[in-house]
Design a protein around this motif. Structure first.
Motif, PDB file in Angstrom:
ATOM      1  N   ILE A 155       0.853  -1.181   0.000  1.00  0.00           N
ATOM      2  CA  ILE A 155       0.000   0.000   0.000  1.00  0.00           C
ATOM      3  C   ILE A 155       0.896   1.240   0.000  1.00  0.00           C
ATOM      4  CG2 ILE A 155      -1.975  -1.113   1.128  1.00  0.00           C
ATOM      5  CD1 ILE A 155      -1.053   0.113   3.789  1.00  0.00           C
ATOM      6  N   THR A 156       0.315   2.346  -0.425  1.00  0.00           N
ATOM      7  CA  THR A 156       1.054   3.607  -0.455  1.00  0.00           C
ATOM      8  C   THR A 156       0.909   4.324   0.891  1.00  0.00           C
ATOM      9  OG1 THR A 156      -0.833   4.907  -1.222  1.00  0.00           O
ATOM     10  CG2 THR A 156       0.545   3.847  -2.926  1.00  0.00           C
ATOM     11  N   GLU A 157       1.686   5.387   1.088  1.00  0.00           N
ATOM     12  CA  GLU A 157       1.586   6.189   2.312  1.00  0.00           C
ATOM     13  C   GLU A 157       0.181   6.766   2.456  1.00  0.00           C
ATOM     14  OE1 GLU A 157       2.304   7.516   5.843  1.00  0.00           O
ATOM     15  OE2 GLU A 157       4.029   6.668   4.795  1.00  0.00           O
ATOM     16  N   ASP A 158      -0.373   7.254   1.369  1.00  0.00           N
ATOM     17  CA  ASP A 158      -1.729   7.809   1.387  1.00  0.00           C
ATOM     18  C   ASP A 158      -2.745   6.733   1.789  1.00  0.00           C
ATOM     19  OD1 ASP A 158      -3.710   9.897   0.915  1.00  0.00           O
ATOM     20  OD2 ASP A 158      -4.260   8.752  -0.879  1.00  0.00           O
ATOM     21  N   GLU A 159      -2.601   5.554   1.218  1.00  0.00           N
ATOM     22  CA  GLU A 159      -3.507   4.450   1.568  1.00  0.00           C
ATOM     23  C   GLU A 159      -3.321   4.038   3.030  1.00  0.00           C
ATOM     24  OE1 GLU A 159      -3.965   2.223  -2.767  1.00  0.00           O
ATOM     25  OE2 GLU A 159      -2.197   1.809  -1.524  1.00  0.00           O
ATOM     26  N   ALA A 160      -2.079   4.033   3.490  1.00  0.00           N
ATOM     27  CA  ALA A 160      -1.810   3.679   4.888  1.00  0.00           C
ATOM     28  C   ALA A 160      -2.534   4.640   5.824  1.00  0.00           C
ATOM     29  CB  ALA A 160      -0.308   3.689   5.165  1.00  0.00           C
ATOM     30  N   GLU A 161      -2.488   5.923   5.523  1.00  0.00           N
ATOM     31  CA  GLU A 161      -3.192   6.914   6.348  1.00  0.00           C
ATOM     32  C   GLU A 161      -4.701   6.682   6.322  1.00  0.00           C
ATOM     33  OE1 GLU A 161      -1.890   8.997   8.587  1.00  0.00           O
ATOM     34  OE2 GLU A 161      -0.031   7.982   8.010  1.00  0.00           O
ATOM     35  N   GLN A 162      -5.230   6.343   5.155  1.00  0.00           N
ATOM     36  CA  GLN A 162      -6.666   6.061   5.047  1.00  0.00           C
ATOM     37  C   GLN A 162      -7.035   4.814   5.842  1.00  0.00           C
ATOM     38  OE1 GLN A 162      -8.456   6.521   1.032  1.00  0.00           O
ATOM     39  NE2 GLN A 162      -6.412   7.263   0.446  1.00  0.00           N
ATOM     40  N   TYR A 163      -6.182   3.794   5.802  1.00  0.00           N
ATOM     41  CA  TYR A 163      -6.446   2.575   6.577  1.00  0.00           C
ATOM     42  C   TYR A 163      -6.339   2.845   8.080  1.00  0.00           C
ATOM     43  CZ  TYR A 163      -6.844  -0.590   2.622  1.00  0.00           C
ATOM     44  OH  TYR A 163      -7.274  -1.233   1.488  1.00  0.00           O
ATOM     45  N   ARG A 164      -5.403   3.684   8.483  1.00  0.00           N
ATOM     46  CA  ARG A 164      -5.304   4.043   9.909  1.00  0.00           C
ATOM     47  C   ARG A 164      -6.581   4.747  10.360  1.00  0.00           C
ATOM     48  NH1 ARG A 164       0.002   5.457   8.301  1.00  0.00           N
ATOM     49  NH2 ARG A 164       1.482   3.889   9.017  1.00  0.00           N
ATOM     50  N   ALA A 165      -7.092   5.646   9.529  1.00  0.00           N
ATOM     51  CA  ALA A 165      -8.336   6.351   9.851  1.00  0.00           C
ATOM     52  C   ALA A 165      -9.515   5.365   9.919  1.00  0.00           C
ATOM     53  CB  ALA A 165      -8.609   7.446   8.821  1.00  0.00           C
ATOM     54  N   ALA A 166      -9.548   4.416   9.001  1.00  0.00           N
ATOM     55  CA  ALA A 166     -10.620   3.411   9.009  1.00  0.00           C
ATOM     56  C   ALA A 166     -10.531   2.527  10.250  1.00  0.00           C
ATOM     57  CB  ALA A 166     -10.548   2.553   7.737  1.00  0.00           C
ATOM     58  N   LEU A 167      -9.313   2.184  10.639  1.00  0.00           N
ATOM     59  CA  LEU A 167      -9.116   1.370  11.839  1.00  0.00           C
ATOM     60  C   LEU A 167      -9.551   2.147  13.076  1.00  0.00           C
ATOM     61  CD1 LEU A 167      -8.081  -1.189  13.192  1.00  0.00           C
ATOM     62  CD2 LEU A 167      -5.775  -0.206  13.125  1.00  0.00           C
ATOM     63  N   GLU A 168      -9.211   3.411  13.147  1.00  0.00           N
ATOM     64  CA  GLU A 168      -9.644   4.237  14.286  1.00  0.00           C
ATOM     65  C   GLU A 168     -11.168   4.330  14.328  1.00  0.00           C
ATOM     66  OE1 GLU A 168      -8.959   8.048  16.955  1.00  0.00           O
ATOM     67  OE2 GLU A 168      -7.383   7.363  15.621  1.00  0.00           O
ATOM     68  N   GLU A 169     -11.789   4.496  13.171  1.00  0.00           N
ATOM     69  CA  GLU A 169     -13.256   4.555  13.109  1.00  0.00           C
ATOM     70  C   GLU A 169     -13.871   3.248  13.618  1.00  0.00           C
ATOM     71  OE1 GLU A 169     -16.473   4.571   9.553  1.00  0.00           O
ATOM     72  OE2 GLU A 169     -14.993   6.189   9.479  1.00  0.00           O
ATOM     73  N   ALA A 170     -13.306   2.119  13.204  1.00  0.00           N
ATOM     74  CA  ALA A 170     -13.831   0.818  13.625  1.00  0.00           C
ATOM     75  C   ALA A 170     -13.668   0.625  15.133  1.00  0.00           C
ATOM     76  CB  ALA A 170     -13.130  -0.305  12.863  1.00  0.00           C
ATOM     77  N   CYS A 171     -12.521   0.970  15.660  1.00  0.00           N
ATOM     78  CA  CYS A 171     -12.286   0.817  17.102  1.00  0.00           C
ATOM     79  C   CYS A 171     -13.156   1.772  17.910  1.00  0.00           C
ATOM     80  CB  CYS A 171     -10.806   1.010  17.428  1.00  0.00           C
ATOM     81  SG  CYS A 171      -9.770  -0.314  16.769  1.00  0.00           S
ATOM     82  N   THR A 172     -13.352   2.978  17.389  1.00  0.00           N
ATOM     83  CA  THR A 172     -14.239   3.942  18.058  1.00  0.00           C
ATOM     84  C   THR A 172     -15.655   3.404  18.093  1.00  0.00           C
ATOM     85  OG1 THR A 172     -12.847   5.794  17.367  1.00  0.00           O
ATOM     86  CG2 THR A 172     -15.134   6.310  17.976  1.00  0.00           C
ATOM     87  N   PHE A 173     -16.106   2.838  16.999  1.00  0.00           N
ATOM     88  CA  PHE A 173     -17.447   2.248  16.943  1.00  0.00           C
ATOM     89  C   PHE A 173     -17.570   1.144  17.992  1.00  0.00           C
ATOM     90  CE2 PHE A 173     -20.628  -0.741  15.528  1.00  0.00           C
ATOM     91  CZ  PHE A 173     -21.677   0.074  15.126  1.00  0.00           C
ATOM     92  N   ARG A 174     -16.581   0.273  18.061  1.00  0.00           N
ATOM     93  CA  ARG A 174     -16.612  -0.847  18.995  1.00  0.00           C
ATOM     94  C   ARG A 174     -16.710  -0.354  20.446  1.00  0.00           C
ATOM     95  NH1 ARG A 174     -13.637  -5.883  17.879  1.00  0.00           N
ATOM     96  NH2 ARG A 174     -14.355  -7.308  19.462  1.00  0.00           N
ATOM     97  N   VAL A 175     -15.926   0.655  20.780  1.00  0.00           N
ATOM     98  CA  VAL A 175     -15.874   1.154  22.156  1.00  0.00           C
ATOM     99  C   VAL A 175     -17.142   1.938  22.507  1.00  0.00           C
ATOM    100  CG1 VAL A 175     -14.651   2.762  23.694  1.00  0.00           C
ATOM    101  CG2 VAL A 175     -13.363   1.133  22.296  1.00  0.00           C
ATOM    102  N   THR A 176     -17.692   2.693  21.569  1.00  0.00           N
ATOM    103  CA  THR A 176     -18.812   3.581  21.868  1.00  0.00           C
ATOM    104  C   THR A 176     -20.166   3.046  21.415  1.00  0.00           C
ATOM    105  OG1 THR A 176     -18.541   4.808  19.790  1.00  0.00           O
ATOM    106  CG2 THR A 176     -17.322   5.613  21.728  1.00  0.00           C
ATOM    107  N   TRP A 177     -20.217   1.841  20.898  1.00  0.00           N
ATOM    108  CA  TRP A 177     -21.464   1.308  20.346  1.00  0.00           C
ATOM    109  C   TRP A 177     -22.593   1.417  21.345  1.00  0.00           C
ATOM    110  CZ3 TRP A 177     -24.198  -3.707  20.550  1.00  0.00           C
ATOM    111  CH2 TRP A 177     -25.141  -3.831  19.524  1.00  0.00           C
TER     112      TRP A 177
END
Length: 191
Positions: A155-177
């Protein structure tokens, strides 16, 4: 005596499915060590980093150390949302190591709190811990996968940043569901 048996039976019907979902029964233990192969990739359901012998996987069993493709990363991020079929518990066994480290309460105490209707954010707040601290710890546990794919040129640096953001969104959802909102589907980055 009859009342005691009835209460005991009711408790068992409530506790056994939850215990199985958390991997605390012998049956759940044998289930979580099974291996399956899909689309040419092998996944072992061993839980979160440090949850099994050697490698440890993400929620649902993606082996963190064996994620070598973008498709496996997408699967890992989807699994970070948790299993809605397990209600507020959302399958916390796969992330138990992080929960233990950040929340510093027993697995049983976590069950008591969740059975009383608290999500992970409410449990953290009750303990005087900012829920973001828990989210950050969950993201940090999976971030090396993204770094590895970036280093390998997958993956590219740009894609890595997008995946990090997606991972944070998923973990936030899990914690705050809140127990109501449907679990989002993550199918990869938008083109």
């Amino acid at each position: 005596m009859k009342l005691r048996k009835t209460v005991a039976a009711l408790l068992l019907t409530a506790v056994v499915p939850i215990a199985a979902a958390c991997g605390t029964t012998a049956e759940a233990a044998s289930t979580t060590s099974s291996t399956s192969s899909t689309a040419g990739s092998s996944t072992t359901d061993t839980g979160f980093p440090g949850d099994g012998p050697g490698e440890g996987g993400g929620p649902g069993g993606v082996e963190i150390s064996s994620v070598t493709t973008e498709d496996q990363l997408v699967e890992l991020i989807q699994e970070a949302y948790g299993d809605a079929g397990l209600d507020l518990h959302r399958g916390h066994q796969p992330v138990q190591d992080v929960l233990d480290e950040v929340l510093t309460i027993s697995h049983d105490e976590l069950h008591v709190r969740m059975d009383a209707g608290q999500n992970l954010a409410a449990v953290a707040e009750d303990l005087g811990i900012d829920p973001q601290t828990l989210i950050d710890a969950l993201v940090e546990s999976w971030s090396p996968v993204i770094d590895d794919l970036l280093a390998a040129g997958t993956i590219t640096e740009d894609e890595a940043e997008q995946y990090r953001a997606a991972l944070e969104e998923a973990c936030t959802f899990r914690v705050t569901w809140d127990g109501e909102e449907a679990t989002p589907s993550f199918t990869g980055l938008d083109a």
